[in-house]
Design a protein around this motif. Structure first.
Motif, PDB file in Angstrom:
ATOM      1  N   VAL A 168       2.471  -4.963   3.239  1.00  0.00           N
ATOM      2  CA  VAL A 168       1.097  -4.545   2.960  1.00  0.00           C
ATOM      3  C   VAL A 168       1.151  -3.144   2.388  1.00  0.00           C
ATOM      4  O   VAL A 168       1.988  -2.330   2.774  1.00  0.00           O
ATOM      5  CB  VAL A 168       0.246  -4.580   4.246  1.00  0.00           C
ATOM      6  N   ALA A 169       0.273  -2.841   1.442  1.00  0.00           N
ATOM      7  CA  ALA A 169       0.252  -1.506   0.844  1.00  0.00           C
ATOM      8  C   ALA A 169      -1.181  -1.011   0.743  1.00  0.00           C
ATOM      9  O   ALA A 169      -2.120  -1.801   0.578  1.00  0.00           O
ATOM     10  CB  ALA A 169       0.895  -1.522  -0.538  1.00  0.00           C
ATOM     11  N   GLU A 170      -1.327   0.305   0.848  1.00  0.00           N
ATOM     12  CA  GLU A 170      -2.609   0.951   0.597  1.00  0.00           C
ATOM     13  C   GLU A 170      -2.562   1.534  -0.807  1.00  0.00           C
ATOM     14  O   GLU A 170      -1.611   2.225  -1.167  1.00  0.00           O
ATOM     15  CB  GLU A 170      -2.866   2.053   1.619  1.00  0.00           C
ATOM     16  N   VAL A 171      -3.573   1.253  -1.612  1.00  0.00           N
ATOM     17  CA  VAL A 171      -3.608   1.688  -3.008  1.00  0.00           C
ATOM     18  C   VAL A 171      -4.441   2.963  -3.119  1.00  0.00           C
ATOM     19  O   VAL A 171      -5.638   2.950  -2.817  1.00  0.00           O
ATOM     20  CB  VAL A 171      -4.198   0.603  -3.924  1.00  0.00           C
ATOM     21  N   VAL A 172      -3.787   4.040  -3.556  1.00  0.00           N
ATOM     22  CA  VAL A 172      -4.491   5.295  -3.810  1.00  0.00           C
ATOM     23  C   VAL A 172      -4.521   5.491  -5.322  1.00  0.00           C
ATOM     24  O   VAL A 172      -3.487   5.737  -5.949  1.00  0.00           O
ATOM     25  CB  VAL A 172      -3.791   6.490  -3.129  1.00  0.00           C
ATOM     26  N   LEU A 173      -5.689   5.355  -5.917  1.00  0.00           N
ATOM     27  CA  LEU A 173      -5.813   5.480  -7.367  1.00  0.00           C
ATOM     28  C   LEU A 173      -5.670   6.936  -7.777  1.00  0.00           C
ATOM     29  O   LEU A 173      -6.279   7.824  -7.172  1.00  0.00           O
ATOM     30  CB  LEU A 173      -7.162   4.938  -7.829  1.00  0.00           C
ATOM     31  N   HIS A 174      -4.844   7.189  -8.796  1.00  0.00           N
ATOM     32  CA  HIS A 174      -4.755   8.528  -9.367  1.00  0.00           C
ATOM     33  C   HIS A 174      -5.905   8.677 -10.353  1.00  0.00           C
ATOM     34  O   HIS A 174      -5.834   8.230 -11.495  1.00  0.00           O
ATOM     35  CB  HIS A 174      -3.413   8.729 -10.084  1.00  0.00           C
ATOM     36  N   LEU A 175      -6.956   9.263  -9.910  1.00  0.00           N
ATOM     37  CA  LEU A 175      -8.185   9.311 -10.690  1.00  0.00           C
ATOM     38  C   LEU A 175      -8.009  10.155 -11.932  1.00  0.00           C
ATOM     39  O   LEU A 175      -7.259  11.131 -11.953  1.00  0.00           O
ATOM     40  CB  LEU A 175      -9.314   9.868  -9.823  1.00  0.00           C
TER      41      LEU A 175
END
Length: 650
Positions: free
Chosen positions: A307-314
């Motif tokens: 499982v992964a948490e997605v942190v968008l590079h805005l």
């Protein structure tokens, strides 16, 4: 012999396993439940040899995947290492949901070559077969499988079309690029079992490098060392397996309980695991919802699933024509990535895993579980709060090896990076890294010192900071002849190895002088004001005229015109230059007096080889207050050696 890994893909009951058996004679359904239910549940494997152009032999290793939607996770464990795909579509059913999902997965994984097979051609008439062919052509238009005459109709029951399929493989084999057998070896594990007479065996597709018998390997991320007892390729014992081959490895040092699908074999100490990876992420146009920042997803890479948490590079979009930033554009907002768009992102994993730049991955929605996107790992060793992070990721995404290496060296700033760490970060062999850095080294963009690599701009900035720090020290400490190298290093913020390199270059360029443990700028020494010079002379004269009957240091300092702090610095200067010599905590002597004492002691040896305290007092005319510290000083200087209550003159 060229080896190619062929993976099947397609909807359930479209004849993937039957086609593999018709081609190879091997039933890839190995589980009893598969045979009982008549469906493929887990990965199956088979192989065959075919004649290829130029009188060569082509060895095909098949990875047969399940087609049921419930077993897509098993399918994903098998397709990560394939070179060529067989997209299997039944002529009596045409395109179905898993046809579409499997094909989306193949494109997200960057598969570039394949053959489309219409199976069960014997179950339909010619007109229906042609209609299905047209439907499939429309489905494949604009994709890597959109090629003239690339759809082959076959029947696993009658054998129709199988020869055409084999000929297509033979004709297309030269275009399949071999995997890099010189890279650092990696074997993602897809099966673990015990074989009687051998012990623990793991299998997988060797995606890079070469594995030899007796190699010492490490199981990532389990941090377990193992030894290769034996190697098999397509069921035959061999001394080595090379990249692109289906490989079975007999291991010592681990049991089946210690190993599982999703782990990876690689040389011991070659890599470091990670919980954070920077990636280029693409969301499928068919994704049911936008991907929100901080969303949790199912993550698949090679045989690994987690499982992964997605942190968008805005504000860090890849395609300026399709995504211009966070404000006012439909592709990306401050909270989400819309279907059909790409962005840089950081994936945070619950446990450390082995991932490298260039690894392809798939993400599936957390619930309900459907494939929504995938992408490419760019950096598996991200630096927190890295300045210019967006530009760095763009360089990695462009894929130019020389630019990538230079950027990885540059981002370490004045810490530098070792060759071994650079190979671990990239997964490229040391020879590749050194070869691709040649131009940067010749141009002076990268500086090499032994195993250490430094960005020339960072090194130049460090040298400037060292000179500036030394200048500031001289300005603030005019009575001190130089700054200690360790203090100067701390002021510059460099590691000892990098500081020593920068300092040596400054010395070579005559921009810095190093004497012992002190560093100073050329032409910069002690600068005394008039009252300080007068005080220095007064201190020196006071001790020079006193001989061995020296005054107390605090009394001399108290008689000076300068303040106590400056007076102490002047004394420190005289001690550093060895004009004054501290014999004990309370006694300081002029060097001329101690030189005279040495001569007296040497002359006394002509009368006697030994001297006690009483004779020493008689020889020098000093009291016991001075005699004992002076004798201990002579002992330390190896002029005398204490023997009982006397001293032997050496």
């Amino acid at each position: 012999m060229k080896s190619i890994i062929v993976g099947t893909a397609g909807h359930i009951d479209h004849g993937k396993t039957a086609l593999v058996k018709a081609l190879t004679g091997i039933d890839a359904d190995r589980l009893q439940e598969e045979k009982r239910r008549g469906i493929t549940i887990d990965l199956g494997f088979a192989h065959m040899d075919l004649p290829a152009p130029n009188d060569q032999t082509l060895r095909l290793g098949f990875v047969d995947v399940p087609g049921h939607e419930r077993f897509v996770r098993n399918m994903l464990a098998g397709v990560g290492g394939i070179d060529l795909v067989l997209l299997v579509i039944a002529a009596d059913e045409a395109i179905k949901p898993q046809t579409r999902e499997h094909f989306d997965i193949l494109r997200l994984l960057g598969v570039q070559r394949g053959i489309t097979v219409l199976t069960k051609s014997d179950a339909v008439d010619a007109e229906t077969l042609e209609v299905v062919r047209l439907e499939v052509e429309e489905f494949l238009r604009g994709t890597f499988l959109d090629k003239p005459n690339s759809i082959i109709a076959v029947s696993s029951l009658t054998g129709t079309g199988l020869d055409d399929l084999k000929q297509a493989w033979g004709a297309g084999a030269p275009a399949v690029q071999p995997r890099d057998s010189q890279a650092i070896a990696r074997l993602p594990i897809d099966r673990v079992f015990t074989m009687k007479g051998f012990g623990t065996v793991v299998t997988g597709t060797l995606v890079a490098g070469t594995i030899h018998r007796e190699d010492e390997l490490e199981v990532f991320p389990a941090d377990r060392r193992v030894r290769v007892r034996g190697v098999q390729v397509h069921g035959q014992m061999t001394r080595e397996a090379i990249a692109g081959q289906r490989t079975a490895v007999n291991l010592s040092g681990a049991s089946t309980e210690d190993l599982s699908r999703g782990m990876t074999l690689a040389p011991s100490g070659a890599f470091k695991t990670t919980r954070r990876v920077d990636v280029r992420l693409r969301l499928l146009p068919s994704a049911p919802h936008p991907l929100k920042n901080r969303a949790r997803v199912h993550f698949h890479a090679y045989t690994m699933e987690t499982v992964a948490e997605v942190v968008l590079h805005l504000k860090r979009e890849l395609d300026p024509t399709s995504a211009k930033g966070a404000k006012g554009h439909p592709g990306v907002s401050s909270r989400q990535l819309l279907p059909g768009h790409e962005a840089f992102a950081r994936l945070i994993l619950p446990e450390a895993s082995l991932l490298l730049p260039g690894d392809r991955f798939i993400i599936r929605q957390f619930s309900p579980v459907v494939t929504i996107g995938g992408g490419l790992v760019l950096d598996a060793a991200p630096i927190p709060r890295l300045p210019g992070h967006a530009d760095f990721l763009k360089i990695l995404a462009q894929g130019d090896v020389q630019s990538i290496l230079a950027a990885r060296v540059a981002r370490q700033n004045r810490e530098g990076i070792s060759l071994s760490r650079l190979t671990a970060e990239t997964g490229w062999a040391r020879s590749v890294v050194e070869g691709r850095l040649t131009l940067a080294l010749r141009a002076g963009d990268v500086i090499r010192s032994g195993e250490l690599l430094l960005d020339s701009r960072a090194l130049q900035a460090l040298k400037s900071d060292i000179v500036a720090a030394a200048a500031d020290f001289h300005k603030n400490n005019p009575l001190v002849g130089g700054v200690s190298k360790e203090e100067l290093r701390a002021l510059s913020g460099a590691t000892p190895e990098v500081f020593d390199l920068a300092a040596a270059m400054l010395v070579h360029d005559k921009k810095l002088e190093v004497v012992g443990d002190l560093a100073r700028l050329p032409g910069h020494g002690v600068v005394l004001k008039d009252d300080e010079a007068e005080s220095k002379k007064k201190i020196e004269d006071a001790f020079a005229s006193a001989g061995l009957k020296v005054p107390a240091l605090h009394e001399v300092i108290a008689s000076l015109k300068v303040d106590k702090v400056r007076a102490q610095k002047i004394v420190t200067l005289l001690l550093r230059d060895k004009v004054l010599i501290k014999v004990s905590d309370e006694l300081v002597f002029h060097r001329s007096a101690l030189e005279e004492l040495r001569r007296q002691t040497a002359a006394y040896k002509a009368r006697s080889s030994k001297i006690d305290v009483a004779k020493f007092k008689e020889m020098t005319g000093v009291t016991r207050k001075y005699a004992i510290p002076l004798l201990e000083y002579l002992d330390r200087e190896r002029v005398t050696k204490r023997v009982g209550d006397a001293r032997e003159i050496l």
